[in-house]
Design an enzyme around this catalytic site. Structure first.
Site, mmCIF file in Angstrom:
data_model
loop_
_atom_site.group_PDB
_atom_site.id
_atom_site.type_symbol
_atom_site.label_atom_id
_atom_site.label_comp_id
_atom_site.label_asym_id
_atom_site.label_seq_id
_atom_site.Cartn_x
_atom_site.Cartn_y
_atom_site.Cartn_z
ATOM 1 N N HIS A 22 -1.596 -8.001 2.370
ATOM 2 C CA HIS A 22 -1.649 -8.502 3.751
ATOM 3 C C HIS A 22 -2.887 -8.030 4.506
ATOM 4 O O HIS A 22 -3.131 -8.461 5.638
ATOM 5 C CB HIS A 22 -0.357 -8.179 4.512
ATOM 6 C CG HIS A 22 -0.174 -6.750 4.926
ATOM 7 N ND1 HIS A 22 -0.437 -6.316 6.187
ATOM 8 C CD2 HIS A 22 0.269 -5.671 4.244
ATOM 9 C CE1 HIS A 22 -0.152 -5.021 6.289
ATOM 10 N NE2 HIS A 22 0.274 -4.606 5.108
ATOM 11 N N SER A 30 -3.142 -3.619 -0.930
ATOM 12 C CA SER A 30 -2.078 -4.317 -0.214
ATOM 13 C C SER A 30 -2.571 -5.696 0.199
ATOM 14 O O SER A 30 -3.602 -5.819 0.876
ATOM 15 C CB SER A 30 -1.712 -3.491 1.029
ATOM 16 O OG SER A 30 -0.720 -4.158 1.762
ATOM 17 N N CYS A 73 0.439 1.861 12.150
ATOM 18 C CA CYS A 73 1.636 2.576 11.731
ATOM 19 C C CYS A 73 1.963 3.677 12.738
ATOM 20 O O CYS A 73 3.002 4.279 12.682
ATOM 21 C CB CYS A 73 1.434 3.191 10.353
ATOM 22 S SG CYS A 73 0.745 2.045 9.193
ATOM 23 N N GLY A 123 0.805 -1.223 0.000
ATOM 24 C CA GLY A 123 0.000 0.000 0.000
ATOM 25 C C GLY A 123 0.833 1.265 0.000
ATOM 26 O O GLY A 123 0.535 2.223 -0.726
ATOM 27 N N THR A 124 1.887 1.290 0.798
ATOM 28 C CA THR A 124 2.713 2.498 0.906
ATOM 29 C C THR A 124 3.333 2.846 -0.447
ATOM 30 O O THR A 124 3.286 3.999 -0.889
ATOM 31 C CB THR A 124 3.823 2.273 1.965
ATOM 32 O OG1 THR A 124 3.187 1.960 3.209
ATOM 33 C CG2 THR A 124 4.685 3.502 2.127
ATOM 34 N N THR A 145 12.895 -7.590 -10.851
ATOM 35 C CA THR A 145 12.375 -8.955 -10.975
ATOM 36 C C THR A 145 11.135 -9.129 -10.089
ATOM 37 O O THR A 145 11.140 -8.738 -8.931
ATOM 38 C CB THR A 145 13.472 -9.972 -10.574
ATOM 39 O OG1 THR A 145 14.598 -9.710 -11.403
ATOM 40 C CG2 THR A 145 13.014 -11.401 -10.762
HETATM 41 N N1 PLP Z 1 -3.143 2.764 3.432
HETATM 42 C C1 PLP Z 1 -3.948 2.340 4.418
HETATM 43 C C2 PLP Z 1 -5.348 2.875 4.496
HETATM 44 C C3 PLP Z 1 -3.487 1.422 5.374
HETATM 45 O O1 PLP Z 1 -4.294 1.010 6.352
HETATM 46 C C4 PLP Z 1 -2.154 0.953 5.279
HETATM 47 C C5 PLP Z 1 -1.611 0.025 6.297
HETATM 48 O O2 PLP Z 1 -2.008 0.026 7.439
HETATM 49 C C6 PLP Z 1 -1.360 1.406 4.190
HETATM 50 C C7 PLP Z 1 -1.889 2.309 3.302
HETATM 51 C C8 PLP Z 1 0.040 0.910 4.011
HETATM 52 O O3 PLP Z 1 0.017 -0.390 3.472
HETATM 53 P P1 PLP Z 1 1.311 -1.335 3.520
HETATM 54 O O4 PLP Z 1 1.434 -1.822 4.921
HETATM 55 O O5 PLP Z 1 1.001 -2.440 2.558
HETATM 56 O O6 PLP Z 1 2.457 -0.513 3.061
#
Ligand code: PLP
Length: 375
Positions: A201, A199, A324, A72-73, A237
């Site tokens: 996970h 994402s 986070c 996601g990030t 890759t």
């Molecule tokens: N965006 C949202 C809304 C999230 O909840 C999160 C993770 O908690 C992320 C982005 C970041 O995702 P990743 O952990 O895959 O980098």
């Protein structure tokens, strides 16, 4: 021994066993590089193509509109920086104050180098007002980035209405759907979304893998330069095993959304009924239209972190807010944005149920909270 109850599925989820089985051959036997031409690499290339097609189907996209990322990030950063950097005239970006830090920090960065950024407020339920968006969107806007559902309080945004306004201003619409995908049905074409971050996970796939949906024809800079992988837009890759695991997990979650939604709402209702029956005072944050199983609860005068540790001693894992943010003991930007009074905000925990939780888990968490809070 105390049974572990994991109720922090908004932070991460357990890998689905079928997804794990699907991954195994690409870790042990079919380890070839998908870019190579010899026959040993062909099943790997085929698996990559199949995963792309499966994921595209889950969101109503074309396979060539799916770009694999590390999660996601990375997807959020690519969407915001990539769309901005392709625009040398530096038009505005519009986002909301309750976005995940992956979006907020990326916006702060592009702002630093000269792109105007507008931050939309939210109401007390954590929902962006369509009216204030209409009033605040600058004439020359390049990109609007509003999350599909919030990670702390679960509120779902009125995406279709926001997309329509963005498009009326010739702006692209990006949504961070990290908390939504696999939990609610969504179709990028029905909604008109141009870019979508996901994402694995968060939907029982492996960690460190995700994707960015980019509608064909979107003007965006490559994520990284190098090899020709990901249509020349993200070199490197491919992580085949994780890509295959993500596709398997997403397909399964999407197929089971309806009955899982009913089950997750039942777990939330059961937990809340236990608190109600015991006369525990709490505020439930977020809107009625929220991610199934996501319950943000504020207990006035309590300390959320202390509650987390008390529950932990009872074998229960929940969060104080955004995962986070767990190292930062300031009141979260989301709880501040919804105007929650400080004494409530400090006593906030987030319980997020997932597909492995049972009604017994909901009862155990409810009873444990009553035990702690009645003292
Ligand atoms: N965006 C949202 C809304 C999230 O909840 C999160 C993770 O908690 C992320 C982005 C970041 O995702 P990743 O952990 O895959 O980098």
């Amino acid at each position: 021994m105390t049974r572990l109850i994991y109720a922090d599925n908004a932070a991460t989820t357990r890998l689905d066993a079928d997804a794990f089985e699907a991954m195994k051959p690409y870790l042990l036997d079919n380890y070839g590089n998908a870019s190579q031409l010899y026959s040993f690499a062909r099943p790997v290339k085929r698996a990559l193509m199949q995963a792309r097609a499966d994921i595209a189907e889950c969101i109503g996209a074309q396979p060539e509109e799916i770009y694999f990322t590390s999660g996601g990030t990375e997807s959020d950063n690519w969407a915001i920086k990539g769309v901005s950097f392709a625009d040398l005239t530096k038009q505005a970006i519009v986002t909301s104050v309750i976005e995940h830090h992956a979006v907020l920090r990326a916006c702060e960065f592009v702002q630093l180098i000269g792109y105007p950024v507008v931050y939309l407020p939210v109401d007390k339920y954590g929902v962006v007002s369509v009216k204030s968006f209409e009033e605040m969107i600058p004439e020359k806007t390049r990109l609007v980035s509003i999350m599909y559902a919030n990670n702390e309080i679960g509120s779902i945004q009125p995406i279709k209405q926001l997309v329509d306004i963005a498009h009326a201003h010739n702006a692209y619409f990006h949504t961070d759907a990290v908390q939504a995908l696999g939990h609610i049905n969504l179709n990028v074409n029905d909604l008109g979304i141009d870019l979508l971050s996901a994402s694995a996970h968060k939907f029982n796939g492996p960690k460190g893998i995700g994707f960015l949906y980019i509608r064909s024809g979107t003007d965006i800079s490559p994520h990284s330069h190098g090899g020709a992988q990901e249509f020349g837009m993200r070199a490197g890759t491919e992580n085949i095993a994780s890509i295959v695991g993500m596709a398997a997990a997403l397909k399964k979650n999407c197929a089971e959304i309806e009955h899982r939604t009913v089950e997750l709402h039942a777990l939330s209702d059961r937990l809340l009924s236990i608190l109600d029956q015991a006369g525990i005072a709490y505020v439930r944050n977020g809107s009625k239209d929220c991610i199934p199983g996501n319950i943000s609860l504020s207990f006035p005068g309590q300390d959320g972190e202390a509650l987390l540790h008390r529950l932990d001693l009872m074998g229960i894992s929940v969060s104080t807010g955004a995962a986070c943010d767990s190292k930062n003991n300031q009141v979260s930007h989301v709880l501040s944005a919804i105007g929650l009074p400080q004494d409530c905000a400090r006593g906030t925990i987030r319980i997020s149920f997932g597909c492995f939780n049972t009604i017994d888990d909901a009862v155990a968490i409810g009873n444990s909270l009553v035990k702690i809070l009645s003292k």
